[in-house]
Scaffold this motif. Structure first.
Motif, PDB file in Angstrom:
ATOM      1  N   THR A 156       0.842  -1.193   0.000  1.00 55.37           N
ATOM      2  CA  THR A 156       0.000   0.000   0.000  1.00 55.37           C
ATOM      3  C   THR A 156       0.879   1.246   0.000  1.00 55.37           C
ATOM      4  O   THR A 156       2.079   1.181   0.322  1.00 55.37           O
ATOM      5  N   PRO A 157       0.313   2.410  -0.339  1.00 59.10           N
ATOM      6  CA  PRO A 157       1.096   3.648  -0.275  1.00 59.10           C
ATOM      7  C   PRO A 157       1.706   3.901   1.103  1.00 59.10           C
ATOM      8  O   PRO A 157       2.782   4.483   1.212  1.00 59.10           O
ATOM      9  N   LYS A 158       1.025   3.444   2.160  1.00 60.05           N
ATOM     10  CA  LYS A 158       1.551   3.645   3.511  1.00 60.05           C
ATOM     11  C   LYS A 158       2.877   2.923   3.696  1.00 60.05           C
ATOM     12  O   LYS A 158       3.794   3.430   4.350  1.00 60.05           O
ATOM     13  N   HIS A 159       2.996   1.706   3.129  1.00 59.80           N
ATOM     14  CA  HIS A 159       4.254   0.969   3.227  1.00 59.80           C
ATOM     15  C   HIS A 159       5.396   1.722   2.553  1.00 59.80           C
ATOM     16  O   HIS A 159       6.556   1.596   2.950  1.00 59.80           O
ATOM     17  N   LEU A 160       5.074   2.506   1.521  1.00 67.88           N
ATOM     18  CA  LEU A 160       6.089   3.249   0.782  1.00 67.88           C
ATOM     19  C   LEU A 160       6.311   4.646   1.345  1.00 67.88           C
ATOM     20  O   LEU A 160       7.101   5.417   0.804  1.00 67.88           O
ATOM     21  N   GLY A 161       5.588   4.971   2.414  1.00 65.86           N
ATOM     22  CA  GLY A 161       5.720   6.296   3.007  1.00 65.86           C
ATOM     23  C   GLY A 161       5.073   7.388   2.189  1.00 65.86           C
ATOM     24  O   GLY A 161       5.455   8.557   2.291  1.00 65.86           O
ATOM     25  N   ILE A 162       4.070   7.013   1.381  1.00 66.97           N
ATOM     26  CA  ILE A 162       3.400   7.985   0.513  1.00 66.97           C
ATOM     27  C   ILE A 162       2.044   8.336   1.109  1.00 66.97           C
ATOM     28  O   ILE A 162       1.253   7.448   1.460  1.00 66.97           O
ATOM     29  N   LYS A 163       1.788   9.622   1.229  1.00 65.75           N
ATOM     30  CA  LYS A 163       0.488  10.072   1.713  1.00 65.75           C
ATOM     31  C   LYS A 163      -0.416  10.359   0.519  1.00 65.75           C
ATOM     32  O   LYS A 163       0.001  11.051  -0.420  1.00 65.75           O
ATOM     33  N   VAL A 164      -1.611   9.837   0.557  1.00 67.30           N
ATOM     34  CA  VAL A 164      -2.564  10.073  -0.529  1.00 67.30           C
ATOM     35  C   VAL A 164      -3.756  10.832   0.022  1.00 67.30           C
ATOM     36  O   VAL A 164      -4.116  10.697   1.205  1.00 67.30           O
ATOM     37  N   ALA A 165      -4.350  11.638  -0.822  1.00 71.70           N
ATOM     38  CA  ALA A 165      -5.496  12.444  -0.404  1.00 71.70           C
ATOM     39  C   ALA A 165      -6.716  11.548  -0.189  1.00 71.70           C
ATOM     40  O   ALA A 165      -6.870  10.522  -0.860  1.00 71.70           O
TER      41      ALA A 165
END
Length: 286
Positions: A156-165
């Motif tokens: 998921t984006p969380k695992h990659l340290g990415i914040k999504v809107a």
């Protein structure tokens, strides 16, 4: 009174009473029933059948019995809401079947569950290998919920340290060839906008079975005529392509000038644009 006529009106009364009591008992009575609710459903079904067909007895006696069953079921539900002990006694507790990747055979026996049945339930959760399962528990409803080992969990984006809107729920704006004004107003759009988007897709409103607008304002439709192919929304892809083009243009401008200050400015802008593209890529590629 003819018997067929009496059975007909008694059946209508029974169906109406069953519908009312089911609405009162709530959605859980229909979806995930506890053991007591399962018994209640069988009993009420038998009583409703008696009301419809047993013409030798007074029909309202059956309604009294249904009312008492519904009242008891409501009382039990209220107890479950108010008391954890009541929930554990009525619904029982969840039981761990797999812990730290190890099957607990004693708990399987307590739930009268065979290894074949366990594997069947795991496969329903997309866990085809026992070694991929970290934890599994049988809920009071009888469902088995599974936690996969970390390396087998979806990325998921969380695992990659990415914040999504945050994404708003899609709105159904066309149904059965008719425009739904309330969902359109909810997302701040108008019929004129919808007609314009339909023209872009080459679809007539009367030929649209379902039309849905996502949180990015993209319209996707399903037509009555399955032979007609409708292009997929391309707004996000077009925006991503435009941003990449801007990044490439800035780099090109930096290469075509000999002014040092202009070169530094173009490089700085190109780097900023590259960061913007990297930040927006997870959103625009969803």
């Amino acid at each position: 009174m003819p018997e067929w006529y009496e059975i007909s009106y008694r059946t209508f009364i029974a169906v109406g009473a069953l519908f009312i009591f089911t609405k009162v008992l709530g959605k859980r009575q229909v979806s995930q029933m506890s053991m007591f609710e399962y018994i209640t459903g069988i009993a009420i079904g038998n009583i409703i059948g008696y009301i419809s067909l047993d013409t030798d007895r007074k029909w309202y006696i059956g309604l009294v019995a249904v009312f008492v069953w519904a009242l008891v079921s409501l009382g039990m539900a209220f107890m479950q809401i108010k008391s954890k002990k009541a929930r554990d006694f009525i619904d029982s507790k969840g039981r761990i079947l797999i812990k730290d990747g190890k099957v607990l055979e004693d708990n399987l026996k307590k739930e009268r569950l065979t290894s074949d049945e366990l594997m069947e339930q795991l496969r329903k959760k997309n866990a085809f290998k026992l070694a991929d399962v970290e934890f599994a528990i049988m809920e009071p409803s009888g469902d088995i919920n599974v936690l996969l080992t970390r390396e087998n969990q979806p990325l998921t984006p969380k695992h990659l340290g990415i914040k999504v809107a945050p994404e708003q729920e899609p709105q159904m704006v066309i149904m059965d060839g008719k425009i739904m004004d309330e969902p359109l107003a909810t997302i701040g759009l108008s019929r004129e906008w919808l007609n314009t988007e339909l023209e872009k897709l080459g679809a007539a409103i009367e030929n649209v079975y379902l039309g849905q607008v996502d949180s990015y304002g993209q319209l996707s439709v399903d037509l009555f005529d399955d032979e007609i192919k409708v292009p997929l929304p391309q707004k996000k892809a077009a925006l991503f392509a435009t941003l990449k083009q801007c990044e490439a243009d800035l780099m090109l401008f930096g290469l075509t000038t000999k002014n040092k200050k202009a070169i530094e400015m173009y490089e700085r802008c190109a780097n900023q644009m590259s960061e913007i593209v990297a930040d927006l890529k997870p959103v625009l590629h969803r």
